[in-house]
Design an enzyme around this catalytic site. Structure first.
Site, PDB file in Angstrom:
ATOM      1  N   ASP A 152      11.690   2.413   2.637  1.00  0.00           N
ATOM      2  CA  ASP A 152      12.156   3.672   2.091  1.00  0.00           C
ATOM      3  C   ASP A 152      13.445   4.053   2.831  1.00  0.00           C
ATOM      4  O   ASP A 152      13.696   3.575   3.937  1.00  0.00           O
ATOM      5  CB  ASP A 152      11.068   4.736   2.294  1.00  0.00           C
ATOM      6  N   ASP A 159       7.623   7.005   4.679  1.00  0.00           N
ATOM      7  CA  ASP A 159       7.081   8.167   5.389  1.00  0.00           C
ATOM      8  C   ASP A 159       6.177   9.032   4.524  1.00  0.00           C
ATOM      9  O   ASP A 159       5.583   9.992   5.019  1.00  0.00           O
ATOM     10  CB  ASP A 159       8.219   9.023   5.960  1.00  0.00           C
TER      11      ASP A 159
END
Length: 211
Positions: free
Chosen positions: A14, A179
């Site tokens: 990410d 996350d």
């Protein structure tokens, strides 16, 4: 969640909260300064709403977004003003993360970038001098999947499947570094291993335990 039965060969990263440190409050303040008094109706740390979300899933272009925002605020806004507001999300891009990516590729891992983002932030990733050393962020990866370009967004399982199918790796060979607990939970449904660092965590120092 991690399985040791199959060696990890493929790592999906990410951007926000992993490669960059995020702070939604800066972006919120900038949009409010532009005249978006109800910014909480649109902006979220994980998934945007309304036409903000349409920008990130690619159904709205940067120009169209700027026009819609101008209509909402009753003032003529520029693309530069919109970009400044969106980029408030990004507080820092630690060099240690870029060094970590280089080290992983040198060790033979296949790396992909998978990000829910928009043209204003995406243009930073594509910028030829993203790292200050004449390299775009995308050059650190073997493949890049940005939501506004792919017309898919995490946690849609189709987004993860697209990466696996196009890069020819099995879920058990793959580690997602993200996350978001929602994104990690979705990936786990497909059998993908996950590592969920905290926003801005020094993941290069910790990722070895997941490989």
């Amino acid at each position: 969640m991690m399985s040791n039965k199959t060696k990890i060969k493929n790592i999906i990263f990410d951007f926000g909260g992993v490669l960059s440190v995020l702070d939604i409050n800066i972006s919120r303040r900038r949009f409010i300064e532009l005249g978006v008094t109800n910014i909480d109706d649109y902006l979220d740390i994980t998934a945007q709403k309304g036409f903000f979300g349409q920008l990130e899933d690619g159904s709205l272009s940067a120009d169209e977004f700027c026009r819609r925002l101008s209509e909402l605020t009753h003032r003529k806004l520029t693309l530069e003003q919109c970009a400044h507001a969106w980029r408030g999300f990004i507080v820092d891009i630690p060099k240690r993360g870029l060094v970590g990516l280089r080290q992983l590729r040198a060790q033979g891992y296949h790396l992909s970038l998978l990000s829910n983002t928009n043209p204003f932030v995406g243009s930073l990733m594509h910028d030829a001098n993203f790292d200050g050393e004449q390299h775009p962020l995308t050059s650190y990866f073997d493949a890049a999947y940005l939501s506004y370009e792919q017309h898919l967004m995490k946690p849609d399982l189709r987004f993860f499947k697209r990466v696996l199918d196009e890069q020819h790796y099995a879920p058990a060979q793959t580690l997602l570094v993200d996350d978001s607990p929602v994104n990690c939970a979705a990936a786990q449904q497909l059998g993908i291993n996950t590592y969920q660092p905290a926003n801005g965590e020094n993941w290069p120092a910790l990722i070895a335990r997941h490989l």
